[in-house]
Design a protein around this motif. Structure first.
Motif, PDB file in Angstrom:
ATOM      1  N   GLU A   1     -19.758   9.731 -13.163  1.00  0.00           N
ATOM      2  CA  GLU A   1     -20.129   8.609 -12.305  1.00  0.00           C
ATOM      3  C   GLU A   1     -18.926   8.057 -11.557  1.00  0.00           C
ATOM      4  O   GLU A   1     -19.044   7.595 -10.422  1.00  0.00           O
ATOM      5  N   THR A   2     -17.745   8.155 -12.163  1.00  0.00           N
ATOM      6  CA  THR A   2     -16.519   7.783 -11.454  1.00  0.00           C
ATOM      7  C   THR A   2     -16.227   8.768 -10.332  1.00  0.00           C
ATOM      8  O   THR A   2     -15.851   8.378  -9.224  1.00  0.00           O
TER       9      THR A   2
ATOM     10  N   LEU B   1     -18.339  10.503  -8.651  1.00  0.00           N
ATOM     11  CA  LEU B   1     -19.295  10.362  -7.558  1.00  0.00           C
ATOM     12  C   LEU B   1     -18.730   9.537  -6.415  1.00  0.00           C
ATOM     13  O   LEU B   1     -18.834   9.907  -5.239  1.00  0.00           O
ATOM     14  N   GLY B   2     -18.132   8.396  -6.757  1.00  0.00           N
ATOM     15  CA  GLY B   2     -17.654   7.498  -5.712  1.00  0.00           C
ATOM     16  C   GLY B   2     -16.207   7.694  -5.314  1.00  0.00           C
ATOM     17  O   GLY B   2     -15.744   7.113  -4.335  1.00  0.00           O
TER      18      GLY B   2
ATOM     19  N   ILE C   1     -19.339   9.828  -2.567  1.00  0.00           N
ATOM     20  CA  ILE C   1     -20.719   9.403  -2.330  1.00  0.00           C
ATOM     21  C   ILE C   1     -20.742   7.871  -2.269  1.00  0.00           C
ATOM     22  O   ILE C   1     -20.194   7.204  -3.144  1.00  0.00           O
TER      23      ILE C   1
ATOM     24  N   PRO D   1     -21.572   4.087  -2.746  1.00  0.00           N
ATOM     25  CA  PRO D   1     -22.099   3.441  -3.968  1.00  0.00           C
ATOM     26  C   PRO D   1     -23.605   3.196  -3.935  1.00  0.00           C
ATOM     27  O   PRO D   1     -24.279   3.325  -4.960  1.00  0.00           O
TER      28      PRO D   1
ATOM     29  N   GLN E   1     -25.801   4.995  -2.840  1.00  0.00           N
ATOM     30  CA  GLN E   1     -26.560   6.250  -2.935  1.00  0.00           C
ATOM     31  C   GLN E   1     -26.417   6.932  -4.299  1.00  0.00           C
ATOM     32  O   GLN E   1     -26.940   8.022  -4.509  1.00  0.00           O
ATOM     33  N   HIS E   2     -25.703   6.284  -5.239  1.00  0.00           N
ATOM     34  CA  HIS E   2     -25.433   6.924  -6.534  1.00  0.00           C
ATOM     35  C   HIS E   2     -26.695   7.183  -7.344  1.00  0.00           C
ATOM     36  O   HIS E   2     -26.705   8.080  -8.188  1.00  0.00           O
ATOM     37  N   ASN E   3     -27.711   6.397  -7.129  1.00  0.00           N
ATOM     38  CA  ASN E   3     -28.937   6.554  -7.918  1.00  0.00           C
ATOM     39  C   ASN E   3     -30.109   7.092  -7.101  1.00  0.00           C
ATOM     40  O   ASN E   3     -31.270   6.884  -7.449  1.00  0.00           O
TER      41      ASN E   3
ATOM     42  N   THR F   1     -31.568  13.991  -9.263  1.00  0.00           N
ATOM     43  CA  THR F   1     -30.626  12.936  -8.887  1.00  0.00           C
ATOM     44  C   THR F   1     -29.224  13.523  -8.916  1.00  0.00           C
ATOM     45  O   THR F   1     -29.029  14.693  -9.287  1.00  0.00           O
ATOM     46  N   HIS F   2     -28.245  12.722  -8.531  1.00  0.00           N
ATOM     47  CA  HIS F   2     -26.863  13.152  -8.716  1.00  0.00           C
ATOM     48  C   HIS F   2     -26.633  13.423 -10.201  1.00  0.00           C
ATOM     49  O   HIS F   2     -26.990  12.607 -11.053  1.00  0.00           O
TER      50      HIS F   2
ATOM     51  N   ARG G   1     -25.361  13.219 -16.812  1.00  0.00           N
ATOM     52  CA  ARG G   1     -25.191  11.762 -16.980  1.00  0.00           C
ATOM     53  C   ARG G   1     -25.895  11.321 -18.265  1.00  0.00           C
ATOM     54  O   ARG G   1     -26.900  10.630 -18.248  1.00  0.00           O
TER      55      ARG G   1
END
Length: 931
Positions: free
Chosen positions: A432-433, A435-436, A446, A448, A450-452, A467-468, A609
């Motif tokens: 998750e870190t 991702l952004g 990506i 923030p 759009q992370h979910n 999902t991501h 995740r």
């Protein structure tokens, strides 16, 4: 201290020009046929005095007893250096190998820091088909060139024994069905029939070359379980087994105590023709293992931990030798896993000296017991049998680093590099870190908000969501792990418990099991776990590298559409050794290396995740939450099954028929001519242009005038970026070429399968869709043609430059050419007209390959790079080549802007300079044999 014998250095830090490049003095007789794999020992060998029978009852079976040197330095040498020393002593004839070379190796403790060059003649060569096909193509073309020069074409013939294992051609086209194996093998033959016929011709036309047919296993696992001897018994002499291979993971065999490493295909061809490898005597890092692994830790966790650690230590160009009481806690399969990933931590070799556990492994894998006894007796006699619990045997090392095995925790590596270890407990947070985070090795940039994001799609009539972080590929693959019964049986037992607990894997996830040998299937079936693996979708899909090298096959269209439309960071989880961006599959931007049990766990979870300690893997039909800890098998469980089912009879049964078991291979017909008849209609096999216009006379190297920069790169550009092995994109120059030859996209196959055709491979050079060229503001295989200002595919731009007579160079950062050993990563740029590469540093094998093709590897001076020098890449470069060259000399580079700077010409030895003067190593070999 007793005095040293008369073996003394002659007051020089570098040896005289390489003996393999000199003719004997007038009246001097050669003691060996040039290129003989084992010197025919005569009185000209100054060490013949230490030859004696291993067993007085067999006086014709001899060995060089290194302990009879009576030199105190020998007992202090690292065990890996002792192998180099024995080879030098046995082959010492004052022609190919000099007495001074022996002294340099024996004096390793002093000489290791002085950049001294020594020759090494390995006992064997191994090749896989992606690198083996171009090698056989080169041999066939060299025979043609020999004939044109008036020489004997049959002189072009392997002298050093070579084994070629066909393992890189099969793809995961079918999975999750009982007939996946047969269907994938049928497709493999349909796509590669022409290549296979060519290889079969090679096995008949060339002596000393054995082909292991497709469907037999992965090269390094076959080497470990079958091909490796540990001690050679040949031509009346015992000596240590050693090997070089055209695959960077050749180092896997180091785990058994056979010194081996990967070399470029070009260099391997020279070894096959009898030339010694010219190498700089390496430093040796001692890696001390202490303690015992924790109960839940696998060999995969250990190797990923070591990989990260040694990357931090810095071992590029060095040997790593393992020692300490912790080594005795590791099986040969564990050691082989650690040695396999040697390229990922950057060392040349990762050596585990032979001990009693190694000897026991030879028995377990069905080797002849009498030969095993001789092996142990020989190693004891020459002081090469190790007792890791006896610290008095510890040799001198350049430096020592330690790892307490008890500190290792379950982990994965990713999302884009094998050295980026992540503890399993941190995986969810780390992803998750990433991702952004900013685009890079640990970032996808990506937004923030759009992370979910969730993308709905339909697969086989059912609705699903991505999902991501969603897992779309889960592959138990690669010799790194499938050679290890503990992790494979661990995966099988976990699958059994998962099925019994009511857990399943979502049907759209591409699951697969591609063992490295038939032995794996044998013990999985006999132990009763194979059916449970199949129920989770992990059917056997083939015996080959498959997903680990990018032969992962297509994903379902609806899955690809969901990933693309949602710009999702989808995930591949594999038990492989490489996860560079764009390697595993174009649609999995994040890829994690994991142990086979963890591959199954993430497949069941369906996402990366997840925190396994806090979140369930799934909920069964009864509504019960099932956690990973509920189904993870204990070490005692695994070892009990392994003791019962991994037995010598399995290995004997599988390997006694390995060369004849494939009926499709047996049915192939191949021409019997000694010169290959090239088919102009072929799109797989083509005579390469490397020897066009070759004459016996040398051409003087000339200054490179006004070169344009074809591409400008940052750090860690891999051979996957330079010469991809995977699918051929439909809009690429290679696709346009194949289409012009009448092929449809379904018939394109992969770049790796077409390495016997230079027209395809030149167009595939720098064709990776994830290529990051500083001239272009997005990823992709394009560049700017500066004379016109147009943005073009790299091949098209290179062709424009070539037509106008403009030479080219490439600018790069650190670790240029990292990754798999690929000779086409040097051959391709050569064919595009690239005369030199200017980089901050190079991966060892790739630099050697560039040298082998006559492309100049230039390196910035310490503290300098493109940024500090103010280079934009839009300048034109004139590289001054002096008349008299010497290894690692500084040369001048002039820009059309008026700026001048210096760089190091990375020809590291006199031998490499000789190759450069000849226009490459193969040109040198042809001239040498023709004259």
């Amino acid at each position: 201290m007793p005095p040293r014998p008369a073996l003394r250095a002659a007051g020089r830090s570098r040896p005289a020009p390489a003996p393999s490049l000199r003719r004997p003095a007038a009246g001097q007789r050669r003691s060996v046929l040039p290129g003989s794999p084992v010197s025919l020992i005569t009185m000209s060998n100054p060490f013949v005095r230490i030859v004696e029978p291993l067993d007085p009852k067999q006086p014709l079976k001899k060995f060089f007893n290194l302990t009879k040197l009576e030199d105190v330095r020998y007992a202090r040498l690292p065990f890996s250096i002792r192998v180099l020393l024995e080879a030098a002593i046995r082959n010492c004839d004052e022609f190919l190998v000099k007495k001074q070379d022996v002294e340099n190796i024996l004096n390793w403790k002093v000489v290791q820091h002085k950049n001294v060059e020594v020759p090494f003649k390995p006992a064997r060569v191994i090749l896989q088909d992606f690198t083996g096909v171009p090698a056989v193509v080169d041999f066939a073309a060299m025979r043609d060139a020999m004939k044109k020069l008036g020489g004997d074409p049959e002189k072009i013939n392997p002298i050093c024994p070579a084994d070629l294992v066909i393992d890189h051609s099969i793809q995961v086209d079918f999975n999750r069905r009982s007939d996946s194996l047969q269907k994938n093998q049928d497709l493999e033959f349909e796509r590669n029939k022409e290549r296979f016929e060519f290889l079969k011709w090679g096995s008949q036309a060339f002596k000393n070359m054995r082909i292991v047919p497709p469907g037999s296993g992965i090269i390094h696992q076959v080497n470990l379980e079958y091909l490796a001897r540990v001690v050679m018994d040949q031509d009346g002499y015992y000596y240590p087994d050693s090997v070089v291979g055209t695959d960077s993971h050749t180092t896997m065999i180091d785990g058994l105590g056979v010194l081996g490493w990967g070399v470029g295909g070009i260099e391997a061809e020279a070894v096959m023709l009898g030339q010694p490898i010219s190498m700089v005597l390496p430093e040796v890092v001692g890696y001390k293992l202490l303690g015992n692994p924790q109960p839940l830790v696998t060999s995969t966790d250990i190797v990923l931990t070591i990989t990260k650690h040694l990357r931090q230590v810095g071992v590029v160009g060095k040997f790593v030798e393992f020692f300490g009481p912790g080594v005795a806690q590791l099986s040969i399969a564990d050691r082989a896993t650690i040695a396999n990933m040697c390229p990922e931590y950057g060392a040349t070799a990762a050596y585990f000296p032979v001990d009693d556990i190694s000897i026991g492994y030879l028995v377990q894998t069905g080797r002849d017991k009498e030969k095993v006894m001789c092996t142990k007796k020989y190693l004891e006699a020459v002081g090469m049998l190790r007792d890791f619990k006896n610290s008095s045997q510890d040799p001198d090392f350049t430096q020592v680093v330690e790892l307490d095995l008890h500190t290792v925790v379950p982990c994965c590596s990713g999302p884009k590099r094998p050295q980026d270890k992540v503890a399993v407990s941190d995986m969810k947070k780390d992803f998750e870190t990433c991702l952004g985070a900013k685009q890079g090795f640990k970032g996808f940039q990506i937004a923030p908000d759009q992370h979910n994001n969730v993308m709905k799609f339909n697969f086989e009539g059912c609705d699903f969501e991505l999902t991501h972080g969603s897992v779309v590929i889960a592959a138990i693959t690669s010799c790194t792990n499938t050679s290890n019964p503990s992790v494979m049986l661990g995966a099988g037992l976990l699958a059994k418990k998962a099925v019994e607990a009511g857990l399943t894997v979502r049907p759209y996830i591409k699951t697969s099991l591609s063992p490295g040998s038939g032995v794996v299937t044998y013990y999985l079936r006999e132990s009763g776990v194979m059916s449970y693996l199949s129920q989770l979708g992990f059917d056997v899909v083939g015996y080959g590298c498959m997903t680990c090298i990018g032969n992962s096959g297509p994903l379902p269209d609806s899955v690809v559409e969901a990933i693309t439309q949602g710009d999702l960071v989808a995930v591949g989880v594999l038990s492989g050794n490489r996860n560079f961006e764009g390697r595993v599959h174009p649609n999995t931007r994040a890829n994690y290396l994991a142990s086979p049990p963890l591959v199954i766990a993430y497949a069941i979870a369906g996402t990366i995740r997840i925190d396994f300690e806090k979140e369930p893997l799934g909920i069964n039909a009864s509504g019960k939450k099932i956690f990973l800890k509920d189904i993870w098998p204990t070490r005692d469980e695994i070892q009990a099954v392994e003791r019962q089912f991994v037995i010598p009879g399995m290995f004997k049964e599988v390997y006694q028929k390995i060369e004849t078991v494939n009926e499709a291979w047996n049915a192939l017909e191949a021409p019997s001519d000694k010169l290959y008849t090239w088919n102009p209609k072929s799109t797989y096999i083509k005579s390469p242009p490397f020897f066009d216009g070759l004459t016996l006379a040398l051409q003087t190297p000339k200054t490179i005038e006004g070169a344009y920069v074809l591409l400008s790169f940052g750090d860690s550009v891999t051979t996957d970026h330079i010469s991809p092995a995977g699918n051929i994109a439909r809009n690429s120059p290679a696709a346009r070429y194949l289409t012009s030859r009448g092929l449809t996209p379904r018939e394109f196959n992969s770049y790796g399968s077409r390495r016997g055709n230079d027209a395809v491979m030149a167009r595939g050079t720098f064709a990776n869709i994830r290529l990051v060229n500083k001239f272009i503001d997005k990823q992709g295989p394009q560049t700017i043609h500066f004379p016109s200002g147009e943005t073009l595919d790299v091949f098209d731009a290179a062709e424009r430059y070539k037509q106008a007579g403009h030479p080219l160079i490439v600018l790069a950062g650190k670790e240029y050419g990292a990754g798999s050993s690929r000779d086409w990563a040097a051959k391709g740029p050569f064919l595009l007209g690239v005369k030199a590469v200017l980089a901050e540093s190079y991966e060892r094998i790739h630099r050697s390959n560039l040298v082998g093709m006559g492309v100049i590897p230039l390196q910035y001076l310490p503290g300098e790079d493109a940024a500090t020098l103010g280079l934009t890449g839009r300048e034109r470069y004139t590289i001054i080549i002096p008349e008299k060259l010497k290894p690692q000399m500084n040369i001048q580079i002039k820009l059309d802007t008026g700026k001048t700077f210096h760089a190091i010409m990375r020809f590291d030895t006199d031998v490499e300079l000789t190759y450069f003067h000849n226009g490459g190593i193969l040109n040198y070999m042809i001239r040498k044999m023709a004259s």
